[in-house]
Scaffold this active site. Structure first.
Site: not given
Lengths: 258, 101
Positions: B8-10, B12, B16
């Site tokens: 996951a990442c801020p 997205g 990700t």
């Protein structure tokens, strides 16, 4: 030493057979290292080998580059470009071509899943990371870039957008944006992007509408996923001609390379 | 060896999916069986089932933010990784965490 490239898309698989001989014979006349790279299939061969073209397996729709490095590289590139243009779709056929939003009209292979706006700038002075982010935001929203600048900075605080040696991809979602926006800054002097990992020369900023469509997400994820594939990031870094660079980026948005 | 992972990442949209690709590609090389759930702009994809988690020896949580449904992994060995670790040196991670299998 500088590398020069001719970027092209294969329009006819059978063209390889016709181009093999003239290309090999001409290549022998130059001192530079000449190679052909099939970016789509991650294959590379040296043109001093008579079967190079066949080795890289040029199939219809493949994106390729002919690269020359050496003392007569620029001349070699210029001469070989003529042969390439007879048999393949040349991207930068005209010296005046620049980043534009209608490149896919001429090259239907580059139609991305969703429409994007394209911006390009070359840094002429040494930039800091902050100045670079400012510049990218101004390219995308010229009249009121503040919100976008803040978004880029906020994103960098979470974690750096450094992706591959020499390449950073700052990306944010932003309100009141209709289309995807891609802004590229190229800097010959390296920009310090993170203390931990290092410097970058190519910055590809992506601004995505805050409520993106599925096609917009796919376009961006295709591009970012491809950055890890084969020679993709290296090719982007070395490609000097801006229209070639845009074509590469658009092509990487159209599909995931495997 | 079987492991599961969540990326996951801020925003997205980039990390990700890049991290997921990197894990899958490298796992094959190290003879590790991996299933990766992505929590990105397209929502949760390739969701890990309780069965997947029960069968796995370890879970890689690859994220710079809090992931969704974290409590699922309470009963197995959790390894927290930053996105940067995965993108810059994924080989090292497999050598460190998945050796002797």
């Amino acid at each position: 030493m500088n590398e020069y490239q001719v970027t092209f898309i294969v329009k006819d698989t059978d063209a390889s057979a016709r181009v093999v001989k003239p290309l090999y014979q001409l290549a022998k006349k130059f001192k530079s290292n000449l190679s052909i790279i099939n970016i789509t299939r991650n294959r590379q061969a040296c043109l001093s080998n008579s079967l190079a073209i066949l080795q890289v397996g040029l199939v219809k729709g493949d994106l390729c580059q002919l690269c020359t490095v050496g003392i007569d590289a620029e001349l070699a590139c210029f001469v070989l470009k003529n042969i390439i243009s007879e048999h393949y779709h040349l991207i930068g056929a005209n010296i005046n071509y620049q980043f534009c939003n209608n490149l896919a009209d001429r090259l239907p292979e580059l139609i991305t899943p969703s429409r994007a706006n394209w911006y390009y700038a070359k840094a002429h002075t040494q930039l800091t990371k902050r100045e670079c982010l400012n510049g990218l935001a101004q390219l995308i929203i010229a009249d009121n870039p503040d919100k976008l600048i803040k978004a880029f900075i906020a994103r960098e605080k979470y974690s750096s957008t450094y992706i591959k040696p020499g390449v950073a991809v700052p990306h944010v979602m932003i309100e009141n944006l209709q289309n995807l926006a891609v802004a590229v800054i190229v800097s010959d002097t390296p920009i310090d992007w993170t203390l931990k990992s290092g410097n970058v020369n190519l910055i590809i900023a992506l601004a995505i509408p805050s409520k993106p469509t599925r096609e917009q997400i796919i376009s961006t994820t295709n591009l970012t996923r491809n950055l890890l594939f084969g020679q993709v990031s290296e090719r982007l870094l070395k490609t000097k001609n801006s229209i070639d660079l845009q074509a590469l980026l658009m092509y990487f948005m159209t599909r995931v390379l495997t | 060896m079987k492991i599961v992972a969540v990326t996951a990442c801020p925003t997205g949209i980039a990390h990700t999916y890049m991290a997921a690709d990197a894990l899958i590609k490298t796992a094959r090389k190290h003879n590790v069986h991996i299933k990766v759930e992505t929590q990105g702009a397209m929502g949760i994809e390739n969701q890990l089932t309780t069965h997947d988690i029960a069968q796995a020896e370890k879970v890689f949580i690859v994220s710079d933010i809090e992931i969704e449904q974290f409590s699922r992994f309470e009963c197995i060995d959790i390894i927290h990784l930053s996105i940067e670790d995965v993108l810059l040196d994924v080989e090292k991670l497999f050598i460190m965490h998945c050796r002797n299998n």
